[in-house]
Scaffold this motif. Structure first.
Motif, PDB file in Angstrom:
ATOM      1  N   ASP A  85       0.834  -1.200   0.000  1.00  0.00           N
ATOM      2  CA  ASP A  85       0.000   0.000   0.000  1.00  0.00           C
ATOM      3  C   ASP A  85       0.870   1.252   0.000  1.00  0.00           C
ATOM      4  O   ASP A  85       1.943   1.300   0.612  1.00  0.00           O
ATOM      5  CB  ASP A  85      -0.912   0.022   1.224  1.00  0.00           C
ATOM      6  N   ILE A  86       0.397   2.288  -0.657  1.00  0.00           N
ATOM      7  CA  ILE A  86       1.108   3.573  -0.703  1.00  0.00           C
ATOM      8  C   ILE A  86       0.856   4.324   0.605  1.00  0.00           C
ATOM      9  O   ILE A  86      -0.293   4.462   1.045  1.00  0.00           O
ATOM     10  CB  ILE A  86       0.631   4.401  -1.903  1.00  0.00           C
ATOM     11  N   ASP A 133       9.854   8.934  -6.758  1.00  0.00           N
ATOM     12  CA  ASP A 133       9.009   8.449  -7.846  1.00  0.00           C
ATOM     13  C   ASP A 133       9.354   9.125  -9.157  1.00  0.00           C
ATOM     14  O   ASP A 133       9.470   8.488 -10.186  1.00  0.00           O
ATOM     15  CB  ASP A 133       7.532   8.708  -7.532  1.00  0.00           C
ATOM     16  N   ARG A 154      10.700  -3.127  -2.076  1.00  0.00           N
ATOM     17  CA  ARG A 154      10.440  -1.716  -2.298  1.00  0.00           C
ATOM     18  C   ARG A 154      11.551  -0.833  -1.730  1.00  0.00           C
ATOM     19  O   ARG A 154      11.691   0.310  -2.097  1.00  0.00           O
ATOM     20  CB  ARG A 154       9.106  -1.326  -1.665  1.00  0.00           C
ATOM     21  N   HIS A 177       8.265  10.527   0.407  1.00  0.00           N
ATOM     22  CA  HIS A 177       7.482   9.285   0.479  1.00  0.00           C
ATOM     23  C   HIS A 177       8.037   8.437   1.600  1.00  0.00           C
ATOM     24  O   HIS A 177       9.148   8.670   2.087  1.00  0.00           O
ATOM     25  CB  HIS A 177       7.549   8.506  -0.850  1.00  0.00           C
ATOM     26  N   ASP A 197       8.010   1.886   1.171  1.00  0.00           N
ATOM     27  CA  ASP A 197       6.751   1.777   0.445  1.00  0.00           C
ATOM     28  C   ASP A 197       6.840   2.519  -0.883  1.00  0.00           C
ATOM     29  O   ASP A 197       5.901   3.137  -1.329  1.00  0.00           O
ATOM     30  CB  ASP A 197       5.589   2.345   1.268  1.00  0.00           C
ATOM     31  N   ASP A 244       6.605   3.084  -4.633  1.00  0.00           N
ATOM     32  CA  ASP A 244       5.730   2.444  -5.632  1.00  0.00           C
ATOM     33  C   ASP A 244       5.682   3.337  -6.862  1.00  0.00           C
ATOM     34  O   ASP A 244       5.492   4.545  -6.748  1.00  0.00           O
ATOM     35  CB  ASP A 244       4.322   2.259  -5.060  1.00  0.00           C
TER      36      ASP A 244
END
Length: 592
Positions: free
Chosen positions: A280-281, A314, A445, A515, A519, A521
């Motif tokens: 999950d983000i 990201d 991750r 972030h 996690d 993503d």
């Protein structure tokens, strides 16, 4: 029924009829020739069709992976065999039937010529007899008239008192001579008539019927031969029907071998990466400038700037994926180039232990490599056993050869086997280490493979010098910094030699790079606007997507100054497109 008795007066008609029979045989020969030509052409076209749709050498492996492709290949093979049967029909027809027809035509021409000659001879004999009869009749008629005249002259002379007795006697003698000649001509005419009548009876009852019978036999023989040949043609086709049926049964069997379930499983085996589903983000609280790390057991918040240094953001990571340096994380993109990279398991760029591949593909590649070594070791072992047996034969019988000559080859073979076994053990070790290595979601991750970090990235910018009415041209611009990698407390930090623009971007958008550690993503970007394609764009880089003119898409990430915008298409495929190729509308503009 006999032509000699029923058609005694149709000699010319029979001669014409037999010629028509020979003409039909010649036409039948042309029919067979054209039929064979069609069969051969059909077979050739079928084989050409099979050759056109046969898989290329590089496609054979894929044809063996899926049942629909492999069975289609089987259908092509059966079709090739079926074409061969049409060639058999043509070859047998040419070698058997056509040869017999040509032989029949030759025999009929000779027989007809002979029969016509015999018939002409008999006809000539009858004509000659009739001519003699006519000649004798004319002689008799002439003698009869002369005799009558002589008789009239005598009667006149005998009645004439002015003539002497000597003159009357002379006239009487002349009459007697003419009457005698008339009697002889009459006898000759009668004899000739009797002879001609006998000849005519023989002509129409024996001689000509014999000729007609020969011609009738020739014609009946021709008809029977044609009957036999037509049946022979049918037998030739019937003889290949079982093989053709076998080919058709093979096609049906091939269709029964197609399995959607097995093909779906094959697709999974071929393309499965082995990575777990993304975690999950985490929620990013921008007001507190901190992010709660859901993967941290203590729940301790980390400073967003430290978090950005400790992991890859990201946006930078997505830029790296777009330019071909996404490493293992590139498998989550929808671009065709990334999938093709996963498919190329044993490509030249793969590492020795295939660690640059997804886990499932890496395991398959290692197993294939191990199987190759096993086959090679088995082959070398069999060769070694053969040389040892040959050495024993040479030892028992030195006359056959020198056993010492094989020592060097046996030693080289043993070294090769040892080398192959060592290589196989090395790959078995890779496989064992891979099976023993844990792969939780958080760990995946929080870390990047060496390959994904070490690949250099390239900035793409759009040229502003395009012609009016044409799309701008994308150009490559080399990086002005180098990558330095190291590990620190379980995280990977990427340090780059920045330029002024990069520093300004990081200061202005520091909140965008925050972030939670563990996690990370690359999926789940929020939609920040819409865009419409102004031009057609063909995806030429890994991470980019193709678009058509006028296509509507969602904007996920604005242009960061490198000339690219991240979009999502209506089929949920994501990637980068040139900013100058699209017209954007952002939702925050509506809020303002």
């Amino acid at each position: 029924m006999s032509w000699g008795t029923e058609l005694w007066d149709q000699y010319d008609t029979i001669a014409t009829h037999t010629q028509k029979g020979i003409d039909f045989c010649e036409r039948f020969t042309h029919f067979l020739k054209d039929r064979c030509s069609i069969e051969l052409k059909y077979a050739s076209e079928l084989k050409k069709l099979v050759k056109s749709y046969q898989p290329k050498k590089k496609e054979e492996e894929e044809y063996q992976q899926y049942s629909w492709a492999a069975r289609f290949w089987d259908v092509l093979k059966e079709l090739h065999d079926l074409a061969g049967q049409h060639e058999v029909i043509a070859e047998n027809t040419q070698g058997q039937v056509m040869k017999d027809v040509q032989s029949l035509i030759s025999e009929m021409k000779q027989q007809r010529r002979k029969d016509l000659q015999d018939g002409a001879k008999v006809q000539d004999q009858l004509k000659e007899s009739l001519a003699k009869l006519d000649k004798s009749r004319k002689n008799y008629e002439k003698a009869f008239k002369m005799a009558e005249k002589a008789t009239d002259d005598y009667r006149k002379a005998d009645a004439d008192i002015n003539l002497s007795r000597a003159e009357v006697e002379k006239t009487r003698n002349q009459m007697m001579i003419k009457n005698s000649q008339c009697d002889e001509s009459k006898n000759e005419y009668a004899a000739q008539l009797q002879q001609t009548n006998q000849h005519q009876r023989d002509h129409y009852t024996q001689q000509m019927p014999s000729v007609f019978q020969q011609m009738q036999s020739m014609e009946e023989n021709r008809i029977n031969k044609i009957k036999s040949m037509v049946k022979q043609i049918a037998d030739i086709e019937r003889s290949v029907i079982p093989i053709i049926n076998t080919c058709i049964d093979g096609m049906v069997k091939a269709s029964d071998g197609i399995s959607a379930e097995e093909d779906s499983k094959a697709v999974i085996d071929k393309y499965k990466s082995g990575f777990p589903i993304p975690a999950d983000i985490p929620f990013e609280d921008l007001s507190n400038s901190s992010v709660i790390d859901t993967s941290n057991a203590n729940g301790t918040p980390k400073n967003s700037l430290d978090n950005r240094k400790g992991t890859v953001s990201d946006k930078k990571k997505n830029r790296k994926d777009k330019k071909g340096g996404g490493g293992l994380f590139g498998i989550f993109t929808s671009s065709k180039a990334t999938i093709n990279k996963i498919i190329g398991l044993l490509g030249e760029e793969s590492k020795e232990d295939f660690s640059d591949l997804p886990p499932n593909q890496q395991r398959k590649a290692l197993n294939r490599k191990i199987d190759e070594f096993k086959k090679e070791i088995a082959r070398e072992t069999a060769e070694r056993e053969g040389m040892l047996k040959m050495k024993d034969v040479y030892v028992n019988n030195p006359a056959l050869g020198d056993p010492n000559a094989l020592e060097k080859k046996i030693e080289e073979n043993a070294q090769k086997i040892d080398s192959l076994q060592a290589e196989m053990r090395k790959y078995q070790g890779y496989l064992a280490n891979m099976d023993a290595k844990p792969s939780p979601v958080g760990q995946r991750r929080n870390s990047l493979s060496d390959d994904s970090i070490s690949q250099s990235s390239t900035n793409m910018e759009m040229s502003q010098t395009s012609l009016p009415g044409q799309p701008p041209v994308a150009a490559n611009e080399p990086e002005v910094y180098t990558d330095e990698e190291f590990e620190e407390e379980g995280t990977v930090e990427i340090r780059k030699k920045p330029d002024k623009k990069a520093i300004d971007d990081e200061e202005d958008h520091v909140g965008e790079f925050e972030h939670a550690e563990g996690d990370f993503d690359e999926e789940g970007f929020p939609v920040i606007g819409t865009c419409r394609a102004l031009y057609i764009y063909e995806a030429g880089n890994e991470g980019s997507v193709a678009m058509t003119e006028g296509e509507e898409m969602f904007v996920l990430e604005q242009d960061q100054g490198d000339g690219w915008t991240r979009v999502r298409k209506h089929d949920n495929s994501e990637g980068f497109v040139p900013t100058s190729y699209i017209q954007c509308h952002f939702y925050d503009q509506d809020e303002v």
